[in-house]
Design a protein around this motif. Structure first.
Motif, short mmCIF file in Angstrom:
data_model
loop_
_atom_site.label_atom_id
_atom_site.label_comp_id
_atom_site.label_asym_id
_atom_site.label_seq_id
_atom_site.Cartn_x
_atom_site.Cartn_y
_atom_site.Cartn_z
N UNK A 210 -4.16 -3.57 -0.09
CA UNK A 210 -5.53 -3.37 0.38
C UNK A 210 -5.72 -1.90 0.72
N UNK A 211 -6.97 -1.48 0.82
CA UNK A 211 -7.29 -0.14 1.28
C UNK A 211 -8.11 -0.24 2.56
N UNK A 212 -8.01 0.80 3.38
CA UNK A 212 -8.77 0.90 4.63
C UNK A 212 -9.07 2.38 4.83
N UNK A 213 -10.32 2.76 4.60
CA UNK A 213 -10.65 4.18 4.63
C UNK A 213 -9.91 4.91 3.52
N UNK A 214 -9.20 5.98 3.87
CA UNK A 214 -8.42 6.74 2.90
C UNK A 214 -6.99 6.24 2.76
N UNK A 215 -6.63 5.21 3.53
CA UNK A 215 -5.27 4.69 3.52
C UNK A 215 -5.16 3.45 2.64
N UNK A 216 -3.95 3.22 2.15
CA UNK A 216 -3.63 2.01 1.38
C UNK A 216 -2.41 1.37 2.00
N UNK A 217 -2.37 0.04 1.97
CA UNK A 217 -1.26 -0.71 2.53
C UNK A 217 -0.86 -1.81 1.55
N UNK A 218 0.45 -2.10 1.47
CA UNK A 218 0.86 -3.31 0.76
C UNK A 218 2.04 -3.95 1.49
N UNK A 219 2.19 -5.26 1.28
CA UNK A 219 3.24 -6.01 1.95
C UNK A 219 4.28 -6.51 0.97
N UNK A 220 5.46 -6.81 1.51
CA UNK A 220 6.56 -7.29 0.68
C UNK A 220 7.25 -8.48 1.33
N UNK A 221 8.11 -9.11 0.56
CA UNK A 221 8.92 -10.21 1.06
C UNK A 221 10.20 -10.30 0.25
N UNK A 222 10.94 -11.37 0.47
CA UNK A 222 12.25 -11.49 -0.16
C UNK A 222 13.34 -11.16 0.84
N UNK A 223 14.19 -10.21 0.50
CA UNK A 223 15.29 -9.84 1.39
C UNK A 223 14.80 -9.24 2.69
N UNK A 224 13.68 -8.52 2.62
CA UNK A 224 13.06 -7.94 3.81
C UNK A 224 11.56 -8.20 3.73
N UNK A 225 10.90 -8.06 4.87
CA UNK A 225 9.46 -8.27 4.94
C UNK A 225 8.85 -7.02 5.57
N UNK A 226 8.23 -6.18 4.72
CA UNK A 226 7.78 -4.88 5.19
C UNK A 226 6.31 -4.63 4.84
N UNK A 227 5.75 -3.62 5.53
CA UNK A 227 4.42 -3.12 5.19
C UNK A 227 4.56 -1.65 4.83
N UNK A 228 4.01 -1.28 3.67
CA UNK A 228 4.06 0.09 3.16
C UNK A 228 2.68 0.72 3.35
N UNK A 229 2.66 1.99 3.74
CA UNK A 229 1.39 2.69 3.95
C UNK A 229 1.39 4.02 3.21
N UNK A 230 0.25 4.35 2.59
CA UNK A 230 0.05 5.65 1.94
C UNK A 230 -1.26 6.25 2.42
N UNK A 231 -1.25 7.55 2.68
CA UNK A 231 -2.47 8.27 3.08
C UNK A 231 -2.89 9.31 2.05
N UNK A 232 -2.27 9.28 0.86
CA UNK A 232 -2.61 10.25 -0.18
C UNK A 232 -2.85 9.58 -1.54
N UNK A 233 -3.58 8.49 -1.49
CA UNK A 233 -3.98 7.77 -2.71
C UNK A 233 -2.81 7.23 -3.52
N UNK A 234 -1.72 6.89 -2.82
CA UNK A 234 -0.62 6.20 -3.48
C UNK A 234 0.53 7.07 -3.94
N UNK A 235 0.51 8.36 -3.63
CA UNK A 235 1.59 9.23 -4.09
C UNK A 235 2.84 9.11 -3.22
N UNK A 236 2.67 9.02 -1.90
CA UNK A 236 3.81 8.86 -1.00
C UNK A 236 3.56 7.68 -0.07
N UNK A 237 4.64 7.01 0.31
CA UNK A 237 4.55 5.79 1.10
C UNK A 237 5.59 5.80 2.21
#
Length: 367
Positions: A210-237
């Motif tokens: 999902x996106x929120x303002x200029x930020x993007x977030x995604x979630x994961x599962x499996x071995x770990x359950x994490x949330x990833x965040x980017x503030x530069x349109x997906x270049x760094x997380x």
């Protein structure tokens, strides 16, 4: 997510009655009302195409919504659109979609939408229409057998967007567009943290990214359950622990944000769908996630109530185990308000909410 195969009300919900959408529908539609355990909810449900499992949903406003699905019998994946508040739905599917699983749709209007099909190799595809589904253009067809795209999201304005693939060569892969979905480019992986073996995304509701303002977030599962965040349109997380329990079929299924930094992550375990313990996490700063209230069902999608402050809905459906719950305090505590549940949920600024699920079911919740 590879392991899972076919694995996304208004002003003041509490105490306010939600009049369902119009009771009229075309032939073969089945409407019912679920008054939600006396909590003032009125769901109007229709069955559009019982062969379709709907996990892609985007509501534009109280009159216009799009849903996408995959066939339970191996037939074509379908796309439907309503422009009359759910009274009628039109099949606006692309041609030649047998076997495709359309798990996400991002719509800007009644005429312009982008849809995502998931799967390994060229089963992952993105189509775009600018004429309400009368014609479609294949904007992206995955040519990497190691990639498996799960979900996508657009930033405000609709020109820039991202799509998420399960890890390729040890890192989640990000696809980006800068022209409203006409063309897509794989972004460099140098700014993506390494994935843990068996970590992946869930194509449960179209909201694993999902996106929120200029930020993007995604979630994961499996071995770990994490949330990833980017503030530069997906270049760094940056990745942080979600507090939602991981597992082979467990983790973060969807995210929703009230502001660019205040949001919720929801999930559960498809192997234990009635176990909603620790299935919700909240953040106030977009970085730190805290365990929130328990559910009695898994949560495949979440949505903040328009103009409702901290009112929040979650819904989920796994076989016969399903439910919809409401939080009045931003996710810290929950009340189950309906035994009906869906895969996907979306609310619009003008005060309408929509849901979509298995068996071709769509529902409208409104003031």
């Amino acid at each position: 997510m590879r392991r899972l195969g076919n694995l996304a009300l208004s002003t003041l919900l509490v105490g306010a009655a939600f009049a369902g959408g119009p009771a009229a529908a075309g032939p073969g539609h089945d409407h019912r009302h679920d008054h939600g355990h006396g909590h003032g909810l009125s769901f109007t449900e229709s069955v559009i195409d019982a062969d379709q499992g709907f996990r892609g949903l985007d509501a534009v406003d109280r009159r216009t919504a799009w849903v996408t699905g995959g066939s339970a019998s191996g037939g074509p994946g379908r796309v439907f659109r309503t422009v009359d508040g759910g009274r009628t739905w039109q099949d606006v599917s692309p041609p030649d979609t047998t076997g495709l699983l359309f798990r996400d749709v991002e719509a800007r209007s009644a005429t312009e939408a982008v849809i995502l099909a998931i799967g390994p190799g060229d089963a992952s595809r993105i189509y775009r229409t600018t004429d309400g589904g009368a014609t479609w253009t294949a904007a992206f067809v995955n040519d990497d057998p190691a990639a498996f795209y799960d979900c996508m999201a657009f930033f405000p304005g609709g020109r820039k967007g991202l799509a998420l693939s399960d890890p390729v060569a040890g890192k989640f892969r990000i696809l980006a567009t800068r022209d409203a979905g006409r063309s897509w480019t794989v972004l460099p992986s140098s700014g993506m943290p390494a994935a843990v073996p068996t970590e992946a995304g869930f194509a449960a509701s179209g909201d694993c990214l999902v996106t929120a303002g200029r930020s993007a977030y995604f979630g994961s599962g499996g071995a770990v359950s994490r949330v990833f965040r980017s503030d530069d349109r997906g270049l760094t997380w940056t990745a942080t622990d979600s507090t939602i329990p991981p597992g082979e079929a467990a983790g973060v299924f969807a995210l929703a944000f009230r502001t660019p930094t205040e949001g919720v992550a929801v999930g559960g375990d498809f192997a234990e769908p009635a176990d909603g313990v620790d299935a919700v996490a909240t953040t106030r700063d977009g970085w730190t996630w805290r365990n929130a209230g328990d559910l009695t069902h898994l949560a495949e999608d979440a949505a903040y109530v328009p103009r409702g402050g901290h009112l929040l809905l979650v819904t989920g459906q796994s076989g016969d185990v399903m439910g919809t719950s409401l939080s009045r305090d931003g996710g810290r505590s929950w009340t189950k308000v309906s035994d009906s549940g869906w895969h996907a949920l979306d609310c619009t600024p003008d005060g309408s909410c929509w849901a979509a699920g298995a068996g071709g079911r769509v529902a409208r919740l409104a003031r």
